[in-house]
Design an enzyme around this catalytic site. Sequence first.
Site, PDB file in Angstrom:
ATOM      1  N   GLY A  69      31.650  10.708  14.003  1.00 58.18           N
ATOM      2  CA  GLY A  69      31.484  11.731  15.016  1.00 58.18           C
ATOM      3  C   GLY A  69      32.708  11.945  15.880  1.00 58.18           C
ATOM      4  O   GLY A  69      33.074  13.085  16.193  1.00 58.18           O
ATOM      5  N   SER A 197      27.429  12.027  12.588  1.00 59.68           N
ATOM      6  CA  SER A 197      27.866  10.689  12.181  1.00 59.68           C
ATOM      7  C   SER A 197      26.796  10.012  11.332  1.00 59.68           C
ATOM      8  O   SER A 197      25.614  10.014  11.688  1.00 59.68           O
ATOM      9  CB  SER A 197      28.168   9.841  13.419  1.00 59.68           C
ATOM     10  OG  SER A 197      28.713   8.598  13.034  1.00 59.68           O
ATOM     11  N   SER A 198      27.203   9.414  10.244  1.00 59.78           N
ATOM     12  CA  SER A 198      26.286   8.781   9.293  1.00 59.78           C
ATOM     13  C   SER A 198      25.550   7.576   9.878  1.00 59.78           C
ATOM     14  O   SER A 198      24.361   7.381   9.624  1.00 59.78           O
ATOM     15  CB  SER A 198      27.075   8.355   8.048  1.00 59.78           C
ATOM     16  OG  SER A 198      26.352   7.444   7.261  1.00 59.78           O
ATOM     17  N   HIS A 199      26.251   6.748  10.664  1.00 63.77           N
ATOM     18  CA  HIS A 199      25.651   5.483  11.079  1.00 63.77           C
ATOM     19  C   HIS A 199      24.575   5.641  12.145  1.00 63.77           C
ATOM     20  O   HIS A 199      23.903   4.679  12.500  1.00 63.77           O
ATOM     21  CB  HIS A 199      26.726   4.493  11.539  1.00 63.77           C
ATOM     22  CG  HIS A 199      27.294   4.768  12.892  1.00 63.77           C
ATOM     23  ND1 HIS A 199      26.873   4.106  14.023  1.00 63.77           N
ATOM     24  CD2 HIS A 199      28.256   5.622  13.290  1.00 63.77           C
ATOM     25  CE1 HIS A 199      27.558   4.548  15.062  1.00 63.77           C
ATOM     26  NE2 HIS A 199      28.408   5.465  14.639  1.00 63.77           N
ATOM     27  N   THR A 235      42.173   9.457   0.711  1.00 62.70           N
ATOM     28  CA  THR A 235      41.234   9.550  -0.405  1.00 62.70           C
ATOM     29  C   THR A 235      39.810   9.564   0.110  1.00 62.70           C
ATOM     30  O   THR A 235      39.415   8.736   0.929  1.00 62.70           O
ATOM     31  CB  THR A 235      41.433   8.360  -1.368  1.00 62.70           C
ATOM     32  OG1 THR A 235      42.785   8.362  -1.826  1.00 62.70           O
ATOM     33  CG2 THR A 235      40.486   8.455  -2.557  1.00 62.70           C
ATOM     34  N   CYS A 325      31.131  -1.175  28.999  1.00 61.17           N
ATOM     35  CA  CYS A 325      31.593  -2.147  29.999  1.00 61.17           C
ATOM     36  C   CYS A 325      33.063  -2.459  29.741  1.00 61.17           C
ATOM     37  O   CYS A 325      33.475  -2.608  28.594  1.00 61.17           O
ATOM     38  CB  CYS A 325      30.782  -3.432  29.897  1.00 61.17           C
ATOM     39  SG  CYS A 325      29.044  -3.212  30.280  1.00 61.17           S
TER      40      CYS A 325
END
Length: 388
Positions: A69, A197-199, A235, A325
Amino acid sequence: MIYLDYAATTPMRKEVLHAFQEAAKKYYGNPSSLHDIGTEANEALELCREQLAGTIQGNKDGVYFTSGGSESNILAIRSLIEANRKKGNHLITTDAEHSSVHNLFKQLEEEGYEVTYLSVDGGGQIDLADFQNALRKDTILASIHHGNSEIGAVQPILEIGKILKEHQIIFHTDCVQSYGKVPIDVNQNYIDSLSVSSHKIYGPKGIGMCYINPRVNWKSQYKGTTHEKGFRPGTVDVPSILAFTAAAQMMHQEMEGQRRRDLHLRMKLVNGLKELSNQFVVEGNDDMDKQLPHIVGLSFLQAQGQYIMLECNRYGLAVSTGSACQVGQQSPSRTMLSMGKTVDDAKQLIRISFGKMTTEEQITQTIQTIGKVLKTLQKINLSQLNWL
């Protein structure tokens, strides 16, 4: 440990992990290579591009793969404003954006761009009248996030998109938190560019998607790059993209059912905490059409969010503060500051976020754990009063 920090990242689903393993065995070729192994990898890559475009009702030619992202936000915004710089020098965003967008706009100011930062209201949304008043003849682009990462507020992107379309201003939106949780239609909402974003959706880390409407001009940030039509060098990671695509498809198939589950878990959590104490505030919007239900922002009136988070961790509960933090000190939440909170109030935020694996039993245990933390805090406060 109970994990309730799904807005930060998610574990890979077993189906997605399986897809990755199989893809790594079969599609190991470089999709830019001209031999048959490379061609097979490229065919798989283009199929993923088409399927991911379908999840946002977009055009496959507008899909570009990135590392996530943050990179999608940075490359999209820079590529778009540089290609359209002849229109002007003015940009619009909010004070409540993800750090990747916020830090980029601060840097763009140093490079000579003029930026208007919009605040948000008590529910976390921008004021559309303020937004319209911020538009100028020399405005190139507006970047307004879809779902807020700290309190889950959802911005009125349809109304924003309509306004920007009327003024022929490019609309970029960070959809990292909202993708797979609520429907997104780039055409219906007049979105020119978005990031994913994939995660965040149970896919692998290190892969993401940027969408740019093929009708909108952009300029490559990497001279001589051929990968991803010059959008990003390196790649392409086909196995991760296949796994990402599998995760996206499953998230969209399960979207409505998961939303109902999240709403139920949210109600159980909030009602359970209200029975324990009146020393907290639920941040965000009461209207669930304007709120991602899986993200619950809580401000505890007796302590900083970092203290609550660390005590929860000691009891085996993983939640987060609303902001990162640094060197042991919690920075105030920019979203909370944008809502008009003081610096001290902005440091009281914690974020609880649900996921596929969250159970009702875990929510019950979470309520009990927070109850223990609040009792400990009450004892500390009483001892300080007695000492005085």
